[in-house]
Design a protein around this motif. Structure first.
Motif, PDB file in Angstrom:
ATOM      1  N   UNK A  47       0.828  -1.195   0.000  1.00 56.44           N
ATOM      2  CA  UNK A  47       0.000   0.000   0.000  1.00 56.44           C
ATOM      3  C   UNK A  47       0.867   1.252   0.000  1.00 56.44           C
ATOM      4  N   UNK A  48       0.443   2.264  -0.759  1.00 64.09           N
ATOM      5  CA  UNK A  48       1.094   3.570  -0.705  1.00 64.09           C
ATOM      6  C   UNK A  48       0.392   4.379   0.369  1.00 64.09           C
ATOM      7  N   UNK A  49       1.152   4.901   1.325  1.00 65.48           N
ATOM      8  CA  UNK A  49       0.570   5.627   2.448  1.00 65.48           C
ATOM      9  C   UNK A  49       0.602   7.134   2.253  1.00 65.48           C
ATOM     10  N   UNK A  50       1.706   7.626   1.753  1.00 65.59           N
ATOM     11  CA  UNK A  50       1.915   9.060   1.638  1.00 65.59           C
ATOM     12  C   UNK A  50       2.862   9.284   0.464  1.00 65.59           C
ATOM     13  N   UNK A  51       3.461  10.447   0.412  1.00 63.51           N
ATOM     14  CA  UNK A  51       4.330  10.823  -0.681  1.00 63.51           C
ATOM     15  C   UNK A  51       5.330   9.728  -1.057  1.00 63.51           C
ATOM     16  N   UNK A  52       6.273   9.416  -0.214  1.00 65.75           N
ATOM     17  CA  UNK A  52       7.272   8.375  -0.472  1.00 65.75           C
ATOM     18  C   UNK A  52       7.175   7.239   0.540  1.00 65.75           C
ATOM     19  N   UNK A  76       5.306  -1.202  -8.881  1.00 66.85           N
ATOM     20  CA  UNK A  76       5.294  -2.594  -8.426  1.00 66.85           C
ATOM     21  C   UNK A  76       3.885  -2.974  -8.008  1.00 66.85           C
ATOM     22  N   UNK A  77       3.579  -4.230  -8.214  1.00 62.97           N
ATOM     23  CA  UNK A  77       2.280  -4.771  -7.835  1.00 62.97           C
ATOM     24  C   UNK A  77       2.396  -5.387  -6.448  1.00 62.97           C
ATOM     25  N   UNK A  78       1.292  -5.382  -5.721  1.00 64.77           N
ATOM     26  CA  UNK A  78       1.310  -6.016  -4.396  1.00 64.77           C
ATOM     27  C   UNK A  78       1.337  -7.545  -4.508  1.00 64.77           C
TER      28      UNK A  78
END
Length: 107
Positions: A47-52, A76-78
């Motif tokens: 999961x992407x949480x924030x900027x980086x 990238x895929x999870x």
């Protein structure tokens, strides 16, 4: 004597970084942080949480990671496992995080 020197030099050139699990990193975080050790972990960016900032997990646990865009050169895929190499960031009473310091590669 020459063969001994060659064997030692060869083993230094092909030094394999030990692989950790997230659970091991969390248990040894204080030591790994103070040693400035780069850890190598295979897992999934889920999961992407924030900027980086991303959530990274393996079979043992999950942890937050900070990936500079220069180290994440392709999406990238999870569902695909990746190998990250990162520094452990440990502070008392704060969550343990990893700061990726080498390019993320597919396993």
């Amino acid at each position: 004597m020459k063969s001994l020197a060659f064997c030692l030099l060869f083993s230094l050139l092909h030094y394999q970084q030990p692989a950790y699990t997230i659970g091991e990193v969390m248990r040894k975080a204080r030591q790994l942080s103070s040693d400035s050790t780069t850890v190598k972990i295979t897992g999934y960016i889920t999961k992407k949480l924030d900027n980086n900032k991303y959530l990274f997990e393996d079979r043992t646990a999950e942890i937050r990671i900070d990936i500079d865009p220069q180290y994440l050169q392709h999406p990238v895929s999870d569902k695909e496992a990746v190998v990250i190499k990162a520094l452990v960031q440990y502070e008392v009473n704060k969550p343990i995080t990893l700061k990726v310091n080498q390019p993320v590669v597919n396993e």
